[in-house]
Each structure stands twice: as C-alpha cells, then as structure tokens.
Design an enzyme around this catalytic site. Structure first.
Site, mmCIF file in Angstrom:
data_model
loop_
_atom_site.group_PDB
_atom_site.id
_atom_site.type_symbol
_atom_site.label_atom_id
_atom_site.label_comp_id
_atom_site.label_asym_id
_atom_site.label_seq_id
_atom_site.Cartn_x
_atom_site.Cartn_y
_atom_site.Cartn_z
ATOM 1 N N LYS A 232 6.000 22.716 32.568
ATOM 2 C CA LYS A 232 7.445 21.174 31.998
ATOM 3 C C LYS A 232 7.223 20.909 30.989
ATOM 4 O O LYS A 232 8.201 21.607 29.933
ATOM 5 C CB LYS A 232 7.020 20.606 32.845
ATOM 6 C CG LYS A 232 8.017 18.955 32.618
ATOM 7 C CD LYS A 232 9.567 19.859 33.015
ATOM 8 C CE LYS A 232 10.439 18.325 31.845
ATOM 9 N NZ LYS A 232 12.053 19.010 32.411
ATOM 10 N N CYS A 290 14.641 15.405 26.133
ATOM 11 C CA CYS A 290 14.143 16.677 26.898
ATOM 12 C C CYS A 290 13.044 17.215 25.092
ATOM 13 O O CYS A 290 11.927 16.676 25.309
ATOM 14 C CB CYS A 290 14.364 17.743 27.195
ATOM 15 S SG CYS A 290 15.319 16.737 28.989
HETATM 16 N N1 SAJ Z 1 21.050 23.273 21.139
HETATM 17 C C1 SAJ Z 1 21.247 23.816 19.745
HETATM 18 N N2 SAJ Z 1 21.185 25.048 20.043
HETATM 19 C C2 SAJ Z 1 20.917 26.124 21.576
HETATM 20 C C3 SAJ Z 1 20.817 24.794 21.837
HETATM 21 C C4 SAJ Z 1 21.230 23.959 22.065
HETATM 22 O O1 SAJ Z 1 21.070 23.555 18.630
HETATM 23 O O2 SAJ Z 1 21.401 27.409 21.197
HETATM 24 C C5 SAJ Z 1 20.539 21.370 20.642
HETATM 25 C C6 SAJ Z 1 21.999 21.105 21.074
HETATM 26 O O3 SAJ Z 1 22.899 20.703 20.475
HETATM 27 C C7 SAJ Z 1 21.024 19.540 21.792
HETATM 28 C C8 SAJ Z 1 19.868 19.896 21.693
HETATM 29 O O4 SAJ Z 1 19.647 20.981 20.901
HETATM 30 O O5 SAJ Z 1 21.709 18.368 20.553
HETATM 31 C C9 SAJ Z 1 19.209 20.228 23.996
HETATM 32 O O6 SAJ Z 1 20.158 20.775 23.928
HETATM 33 P P1 SAJ Z 1 19.703 21.166 25.401
HETATM 34 O O7 SAJ Z 1 20.822 22.375 26.274
HETATM 35 O O8 SAJ Z 1 18.185 21.967 25.473
HETATM 36 O O9 SAJ Z 1 19.988 20.201 26.128
HETATM 37 P P2 SAJ Z 1 18.759 18.862 27.160
HETATM 38 O O10 SAJ Z 1 18.518 18.618 26.054
HETATM 39 O O11 SAJ Z 1 19.851 18.332 28.254
HETATM 40 O O12 SAJ Z 1 17.974 20.206 27.639
HETATM 41 C C10 SAJ Z 1 17.796 19.939 29.357
HETATM 42 C C11 SAJ Z 1 16.861 20.685 30.105
HETATM 43 N N3 SAJ Z 1 16.892 20.536 31.327
HETATM 44 C C12 SAJ Z 1 15.257 19.685 31.844
HETATM 45 O O13 SAJ Z 1 14.335 19.433 30.631
HETATM 46 C C13 SAJ Z 1 15.567 19.673 33.214
HETATM 47 C C14 SAJ Z 1 16.216 21.940 29.244
HETATM 48 O O14 SAJ Z 1 15.432 22.469 29.901
HETATM 49 C C15 SAJ Z 1 17.292 22.380 29.857
HETATM 50 O O15 SAJ Z 1 16.473 24.344 29.224
HETATM 51 C C16 SAJ Z 1 18.885 22.900 28.839
HETATM 52 O O16 SAJ Z 1 19.024 21.360 29.681
HETATM 53 C C17 SAJ Z 1 19.644 23.735 29.872
HETATM 54 O O17 SAJ Z 1 20.105 24.843 29.595
HETATM 55 O O18 SAJ Z 1 20.840 23.150 30.096
#
Ligand code: SAJ
Length: 476
Positions: A232, A290
C-alpha cells in the site's frame, strides 16, 4: 499457523456477522457492500457519539449517507441494506463481542505535516475498543494506511493486552489496505484487486473469506501482513517517484531551453513488449493525503525491519529525494514569478498576485496539503499581495477563497495557474488583460493549461513549468 486457531475458526463456522469501525469514506461503502452480500447476515457500523461526528449514527440508520460529494450507487445501496435490517450504525462498542469479524477504517493523518510523524491516536483508540470486546475465533482487519510493521507490532500488542488473547492462536489478525478514491468508492472496492495480508496463514485465509464476496472484477492477492503494508505505501511512493522524475525533467528542460512536453511525447512513444515508460506529468507540485505521506510510512517501516538495510553509503533515499523534488515545485513557481517580474523591472514586494486554483487536484474541492499553500506562504513572506480563486474549494483555514475570478484578477501584476481546473482552459489574453489593465501582465502556468504563444503575442510575460523553449521569449 497454529492448529489451535484453525480449530477455533472451524468450530465457529463461516463469517456471518461483521463490524466496521470508522464511518468515513472508507468504512461506510465497505460496510454497505458487506451487508449487501448474501454470505453475511448482519453488519454493524461503529461510530463514536462525539459532538463532531455523532450525527452520522442517526443519518446512516435512516439510510442516508453522511459523505459529501457524488458517490454513484451509495445512497440506494445504503437505503436497501438499512431497510433490510442488514446494516445498522451504533455507538455501542460492546456489541463487537457478538461478531465474527471486525475491520478498522480509521484515518492516519500527520500530527504535524512538517514532523512527518503519523497520528495513530484515533486508530489506537479503535484497536483498543476492539481488544476490549475481542472473542476467541474472531478476525480483526486493519484497512487504514499504516507504517509497515504496525499490524505485527502495535496492533497485535494492543489487542493482546486488552483481551488477554493471543493473536494467531486465539484470534486472526490481518491487514487489507483500502484503495478507494472519492467519487468512485463502491466501484473501487468491487473492482480493484484486494491485497490481503495476515500475520499467519489462518489469518490470511479468514480475511480472504471476508473480502471475496464483495469483489466483482477485482481478485484477492494474498500475502503477509507486513508485505500488504509495504504494498500500500509503495504504490503511492512509486507514483510520487514517477511524478518527481517528470518534475526533475521539466526543470532540466527549462535549463536547456526545450519543451518538456515534446520530450514526454517522444519518450512515451516507446511502447509495448515491456519497454513502456510510466511517464506522468510535471506540474506545480504534489498535494493530497496519500502521496505526501506514504513515502514516509515506507521509510519509517524499513527502520522497523528485522535486518540492517544494506544501501549505498551516505546516499539519500530516492523516495525521499522524490518528495523533496515534488515539494520544490511550488518554490520553482515562485522563482518563475520573480524572474518574470524582473523582466519588467518589477519586484515581488508589493506585487499583486492572482492565484487561480487552490485544490490539490483538478476539478475537485479537495484541498488537503495543497501545493498552492507553500507558494502563498513564501510569496506573502516576500511582500506580495495574494488573492486566491477556486471554483470548487469553499473554504480553507486562514485563506479567503474567492468565487469571482474578476475580483481576483483585476489589477493583478501576476496571474498564476496552480490547479488545472477545466474553467481555466478557456482563459483568453484579452479577458485577462482587460481585467489587469497592465501593459505586460505576467502569467505563470503550473499545469500546462494555456498556449504560450497566444499570450506572448498579446504582450504577456510568460513562464511555464518545463517550457524552456518559451520561458525566455522576447517581450512585445
Ligand atoms: N500529480 C502530478 N502529476 C501527475 C499526477 C498527479 O503533479 O502526473 C499531482 C496532482 O496534481 C496532485 C497529486 O499529484 O496534486 C496527487 O495526485 P493523484 O492523482 O495521485 O491523486 P491522489 O493523491 O488522490 O492519489 C490517489 C491514490 N489512490 C489511493 O490511495 C487509493 C493513488 O494511489 C492513485 O494512483 C491516485 O489516486 C489515482 O490514480 O487517481
């Protein structure tokens, strides 16, 4: 695995009554899906009758969801299982004694994000409550994101201390980390593969029995409890690392005067036969609850490991370095702002800065650990005047969030795009110029939202993450 536990479980028979502790965005859908399965007779949702969240008990027992935002299918499912008498919410933790299995889905936030120490207080209280009423043959499952080693140590110790029973002999103990995303809670629980890790084989087997009935597309992936904790935390650590790799590349491309998005397209074109690269997106930073913490859970877990870590001398963990690169991006946004103002012989001190986007993620109101916050802090420290716009975030402690973009942009020296909300993709130079009233307004694009030339041709001073090909354009 002990014969004793296997025999007790055999005598007890299949799991019929389940308890879920923590009526939040993980516990509620999990409880409703357990209740909806024919395999189980009754699910109890446990919620402390506290001033801040006691209201949930009544709401859930009316078949209403206390969760904010759209959750497809959850309201109907909740109504159905409550009306059928298969799911009820209670503050009476003593009823744990009548159950076959109990899961704990309790938040593990940072006590202080700077200290990077997780606050396990609420989780420990939940585990203690379970220990008090634990019976032989029961299964206890932790669903919260926890530091690797926690199930085998802290959780096991508290449960044994409170109950006088022995984990792995008298009761089963496992970790099955949640992998849900707000907005798709039910679908994620049913369709994502479910990592299930017990402290021994009997515990793993009993947890597999608990989760199998709620999976539709997803399959069970059994392993040890500690391997499940590492899985995780690693899935978010690796995502953070992949983002940092692109953020570092963006900074390199700026220094080399090239467009990082051309490079990304080129690298991404190498696909198939196992040679695919996981190229994510550079941006103004990484926020949320996360990716900003799970790396440190993993790092802390390895210190709890049984053997000494063999690692290059004095080398920093690439995972922690990734966190530092991602946390640098808001600082880079500030440096781009200062450099752009300098081109107009203006100083950040006294500059009016319009921040578009406060949420940590596009088209969302989720503002946990937003990268926009550190930018705002250093810019105010440097004497800038900041106004913040966000179409989704309603409020944030100590920050006024404006809903009217005109109020924020009018008279601004700088317009910043921090979150890629879809509203911002239709920004035009004329609209902004008419609001700022400036000959050359600075625009800093943190999420690759606008077309640089459109704004440069209209007299803007443009800076963009990774846009080394445009960041030193000539001024019109
Ligand atoms: N971000 C970037 N570049 C990217 C992707 C994201 O800068 O290519 C930034 C976003 O702007 C944000 C942060 O990273 O500020 C996090 O974005 P995220 O898409 O990872 O969203 P989270 O934090 O909600 O991550 C969740 C996590 N899911 C769980 O914990 C169940 C992560 O494991 C998932 O991969 C992610 O969602 C997802 O894929 O939606």
């Amino acid at each position: 695995m002990t014969e004793k536990l296997t025999n007790i479980i055999k005598e007890k028979g299949p799991i019929k009554k389940i308890g879920v502790i923590g009526m939040g965005y993980v516990g509620i859908p999990a409880a409703a899906l357990f209740a909806d399965s024919e395999e189980f007779d009754l699910v109890l949702g446990f919620q402390r009758d506290s001033p801040s969240s006691g209201y949930k008990i009544e709401m859930i027992n009316r078949g209403e969801s206390p969760l904010k935002g759209e959750e497809p299918g959850l309201e109907e499912l909740l109504k159905r299982v409550v009306d059928a008498g298969k799911f009820q919410c209670t503050p009476d933790f003593s009823r744990i004694a009548e159950l076959d299995a109990v899961t704990l889905a309790i938040q593990t936030p940072f006590a202080d994000p700077k200290a990077l120490e997780p606050d396990f207080g609420a989780l420990k209280e939940g585990i203690r409550n379970v220990g008090r009423y634990l019976q032989p043959g029961m299964l206890v499952v932790l669903e919260s994101t926890i530091t690797p080693g926690t199930t085998e140590t802290m959780a096991k110790e508290i449960l044994e201390e409170e109950s006088g029973l022995i984990a792995g002999e008298d009761f089963a103990l496992s970790h099955a980390p949640e992998r849900v995303m707000v907005g798709r809670l039910l679908r994620n629980i049913q369709e994502h593969d479910r990592i299930v890790g017990g402290i021994d084989e009997a515990s793993t087997d009993r947890a597999v029995e608990l989760y199998s009935p709620v999976l539709t597309k997803g399959k069970i992936i059994p392993m040890s409890a500690t391997a499940a904790e590492v899985t995780k935390t690693t899935e978010n650590t690796l995502r953070d690392l992949q983002i940092a790799a692109m953020n570092q590349l963006a900074l390199y491309c700026e220094a080399m005067g090239i467009n990082v998005y051309d490079v990304r397209t080129g690298v991404d074109s190498l696909k198939g036969e196992g040679i695919t690269r996981a190229v994510l997106w550079p941006g103004a930073g990484v926020g949320g609850h996360c990716l900003t913490k799970d790396t440190y859970h993993l790092e802390r877990g390895v210190t709890m490991g049984s053997d000494v870590l063999d690692y290059p001398e004095d080398a920093e963990s690439i995972y922690v370095l990734a966190r530092r690169v991602n946390d640098f991006m808001p600082v880079h946004m500030f440096n781009l702002t200062v450099a752009a103002l300098k081109r107009l012989n203006k100083d950040i001190k006294g500059a009016k800065v319009a921040m578009l986007g406060w949420a940590f993620i596009n088209d969302s109101d989720d503002a946990r650990n937003p990268p926009s916050e550190p930018y705002r802090d250093i810019a105010i420290e440097a004497g800038a005047e900041i106004l913040v716009h966000d179409p989704h975030v309603l409020e944030y402690p100590g920050v006024e969030i404006h809903k009217n973009i005109e109020d924020v942009v009018s008279g601004a020296d700088v317009v910043l795009i921090f979150t890629g909300h879809k509203e911002y993709f239709s920004l035009t130079p004329d609209a902004i110029q008419s609001l700022t009233g400036k000959q050359n307004t600075v625009i800093v694009d943190g999420r690759n939202v606008i077309d640089p030339d459109t704004f440069i041709d209209a007299g803007f001073v443009y800076k963009g993450i990774g846009r080394g090909d445009k960041n030193n354009h000539s001024l019109n």
